[in-house]
Design an enzyme around this catalytic site. Structure first.
Site, PDB file in Angstrom:
ATOM      1  N   HIS A 102      42.513  47.070  15.974  1.00 27.91           N
ATOM      2  CA  HIS A 102      42.277  45.894  15.122  1.00 27.91           C
ATOM      3  C   HIS A 102      40.799  45.824  14.745  1.00 27.91           C
ATOM      4  CE1 HIS A 102      46.184  44.459  16.656  1.00 27.91           C
ATOM      5  NE2 HIS A 102      46.210  43.720  15.563  1.00 27.91           N
ATOM      6  N   LYS A 162      38.431  40.452  15.885  1.00 27.50           N
ATOM      7  CA  LYS A 162      39.565  39.922  16.669  1.00 27.50           C
ATOM      8  C   LYS A 162      39.063  39.365  17.999  1.00 27.50           C
ATOM      9  CE  LYS A 162      44.226  40.936  18.220  1.00 27.50           C
ATOM     10  NZ  LYS A 162      44.683  39.595  17.848  1.00 27.50           N
TER      11      LYS A 162
HETATM   12  N1  LIG Z   1      50.825  35.974  14.855  1.00 25.62           N
HETATM   13  C1  LIG Z   1      50.390  36.814  13.914  1.00 25.62           C
HETATM   14  O1  LIG Z   1      51.169  37.417  13.167  1.00 25.62           O
HETATM   15  C2  LIG Z   1      48.905  37.001  13.750  1.00 25.62           C
HETATM   16  C3  LIG Z   1      48.386  37.846  12.763  1.00 25.62           C
HETATM   17  C4  LIG Z   1      47.001  37.926  12.607  1.00 25.62           C
HETATM   18  C5  LIG Z   1      46.180  37.157  13.428  1.00 25.62           C
HETATM   19  N2  LIG Z   1      46.724  36.374  14.386  1.00 25.62           N
HETATM   20  C6  LIG Z   1      45.923  35.477  15.227  1.00 25.62           C
HETATM   21  O2  LIG Z   1      45.608  34.320  14.464  1.00 25.62           O
HETATM   22  C7  LIG Z   1      44.379  33.765  14.922  1.00 25.62           C
HETATM   23  C8  LIG Z   1      43.436  33.567  13.736  1.00 25.62           C
HETATM   24  O3  LIG Z   1      43.130  34.825  13.173  1.00 25.62           O
HETATM   25  P1  LIG Z   1      42.146  34.927  11.917  1.00 25.62           P
HETATM   26  O4  LIG Z   1      42.020  36.376  11.643  1.00 25.62           O
HETATM   27  O5  LIG Z   1      42.566  33.988  10.829  1.00 25.62           O
HETATM   28  O6  LIG Z   1      40.792  34.385  12.590  1.00 25.62           O
HETATM   29  P2  LIG Z   1      39.497  33.826  11.844  1.00 25.62           P
HETATM   30  O7  LIG Z   1      39.357  34.431  10.498  1.00 25.62           O
HETATM   31  O8  LIG Z   1      38.402  33.938  12.842  1.00 25.62           O
HETATM   32  O9  LIG Z   1      39.838  32.274  11.619  1.00 25.62           O
HETATM   33  C9  LIG Z   1      40.005  31.367  12.677  1.00 25.62           C
HETATM   34  C10 LIG Z   1      39.973  29.980  12.106  1.00 25.62           C
HETATM   35  O10 LIG Z   1      40.287  29.074  13.160  1.00 25.62           O
HETATM   36  C11 LIG Z   1      39.358  28.013  13.113  1.00 25.62           C
HETATM   37  N3  LIG Z   1      39.203  27.387  14.416  1.00 25.62           N
HETATM   38  C12 LIG Z   1      38.587  27.862  15.526  1.00 25.62           C
HETATM   39  N4  LIG Z   1      38.639  26.945  16.501  1.00 25.62           N
HETATM   40  C13 LIG Z   1      39.304  25.877  15.981  1.00 25.62           C
HETATM   41  C14 LIG Z   1      39.675  24.603  16.476  1.00 25.62           C
HETATM   42  N5  LIG Z   1      39.350  24.230  17.721  1.00 25.62           N
HETATM   43  N6  LIG Z   1      40.374  23.753  15.654  1.00 25.62           N
HETATM   44  C15 LIG Z   1      40.707  24.117  14.426  1.00 25.62           C
HETATM   45  N7  LIG Z   1      40.361  25.312  13.873  1.00 25.62           N
HETATM   46  C16 LIG Z   1      39.671  26.162  14.659  1.00 25.62           C
HETATM   47  C17 LIG Z   1      38.085  28.630  12.610  1.00 25.62           C
HETATM   48  O11 LIG Z   1      37.303  27.570  12.094  1.00 25.62           O
HETATM   49  P3  LIG Z   1      35.718  27.683  11.902  1.00 25.62           P
HETATM   50  O12 LIG Z   1      35.618  28.368  10.586  1.00 25.62           O
HETATM   51  O13 LIG Z   1      35.307  26.262  11.897  1.00 25.62           O
HETATM   52  O14 LIG Z   1      35.213  28.493  13.075  1.00 25.62           O
HETATM   53  C18 LIG Z   1      38.631  29.563  11.523  1.00 25.62           C
HETATM   54  O15 LIG Z   1      38.875  28.850  10.330  1.00 25.62           O
HETATM   55  C19 LIG Z   1      43.879  34.725  16.003  1.00 25.62           C
HETATM   56  O16 LIG Z   1      44.286  34.235  17.265  1.00 25.62           O
HETATM   57  C20 LIG Z   1      44.594  36.029  15.691  1.00 25.62           C
HETATM   58  O17 LIG Z   1      44.755  36.853  16.817  1.00 25.62           O
HETATM   59  C21 LIG Z   1      48.059  36.285  14.555  1.00 25.62           C
END
Ligand SMILES: NC(=O)c1ccc[n+]([C@@H]2O[C@H](COP(=O)([O-])OP(=O)(O)OC[C@H]3O[C@@H](n4cnc5c(N)ncnc54)[C@H](OP(=O)(O)O)[C@@H]3O)[C@@H](O)[C@H]2O)c1
Length: 246
Positions: free
Chosen positions: A135, A139
């Site tokens: 990844h 991540k």
């Molecule tokens: N299930 C699936 O199919 C799948 C696929 C891909 C990723 N994921 C998972 O999804 C999650 C997000 O991935 P991403 O790539 O989108 O990450 P990312 O680009 O880092 O985005 C994370 C977001 O969450 C916000 N955040 C962090 N802490 C928070 C809180 N306490 N309350 C509300 N919002 C908060 C961040 O806000 P700020 O901008 O304010 O920091 C940011 O907008 C990860 O855990 C990843 O492993 C899952």
């Protein structure tokens, strides 16, 4: 359908794109610094919530969803140690939560067939197995929730027990009852999972590689369309056929 997002990073934006293309309305996104009154208003207006944020936010989001009786789709990974407690909380409150560490429909099928193949071959003499996940550098958790899911489902199917380990022991051989789940963090890779099988006469590699984040977003939106009529704490594996038929 009115949707509120929790988290508006790479995945939150992909969900917005896919949901809008399917005719839904994204009301807005709760971010880390969203004030409590605004959070509550965004949740109350929504028919369903979709969370792709950070593991540390998941318990509060589940509580908010239960208080407001809103169905919640969780894609955020890295909170497996709290999963059982939160699942009990949801079941006791009669809430609706669906969690998948990987919402790609193709990945769910990949895991199913990979486990079936590996568990069959590992009954034969001389076969070994390993899992690799790759990844992007951003991540936040390792190994990926999907790789853990694959490893744990494989462990559950094996007739001769083996458990996954992240690396061989320092200065020692890898014991026969362990197999490697290796993690690579590299550039901007969306997500690759690979099952490696080594036999006395054959080598098999099964690879799933995501071409973009939209496949995860698509699965999450399809689940969000299905979830409002169904109370419980669900995994994608349990409901995939029903979601695809809805
Ligand atoms: N299930 C699936 O199919 C799948 C696929 C891909 C990723 N994921 C998972 O999804 C999650 C997000 O991935 P991403 O790539 O989108 O990450 P990312 O680009 O880092 O985005 C994370 C977001 O969450 C916000 N955040 C962090 N802490 C928070 C809180 N306490 N309350 C509300 N919002 C908060 C961040 O806000 P700020 O901008 O304010 O920091 C940011 O907008 C990860 O855990 C990843 O492993 C899952």
């Amino acid at each position: 359908m009115r949707i509120t997002l929790i988290g508006y990073g790479r995945m939150g934006q992909a969900v917005e794109r896919v949901a809008t293309a399917r005719g839904h309305t994204v009301l807005g996104a709760i971010r880390r610094d969203t004030p409590p009154t605004e959070r509550l208003a965004l949740v109350r207006e929504a028919k369903v919530l979709i969370d792709f944020s950070h593991a540390s936010a998941v318990p509060d989001t589940v509580e908010l969803a239960l208080q407001t009786q809103r169905p919640l789709v969780i894609g955020t990974t890295g909170w497996d140690s709290q999963r059982e407690t939160l699942a009990q909380q949801v079941l006791q409150a009669g809430g609706s939560v669906l969690y998948a560490p990987n919402f790609s429909i193709a990945v769910q099928r990949f895991i199913h067939y990979a486990v079936a193949l590996a568990s069959e071959l590992l009954r034969l003499e001389g076969w070994d197995v390993a899992i690799e996940e790759i990844h992007h550098r951003g991540k936040a958790d390792a190994p990926s929730g999907t790789a853990r899911q694959l490893a744990e489902r494989l462990q559950a199917q094996l007739t001769t027990p083996r458990t996954w380990v992240p690396a061989p022991p320092a200065q020692a051989r890898l014991p026969k009852e362990q197999f490697i789940l290796s993690t690579i963090r590299l550039g901007s890779e969306f997500g690759t999972h690979r099952l490696l099988l080594d036999g006395p006469y054959d080598w098999i590699e099964l690879t799933h590689r995501a071409k973009s984040r939209d496949g995860f977003a698509y699965g999450a939106v399809r689940c969000a369309e299905w979830l409002p009529q169904h109370t419980g704490f669900w995994s994608l594996e349990q409901v995939l056929d029903r979601v695809l038929q809805s």
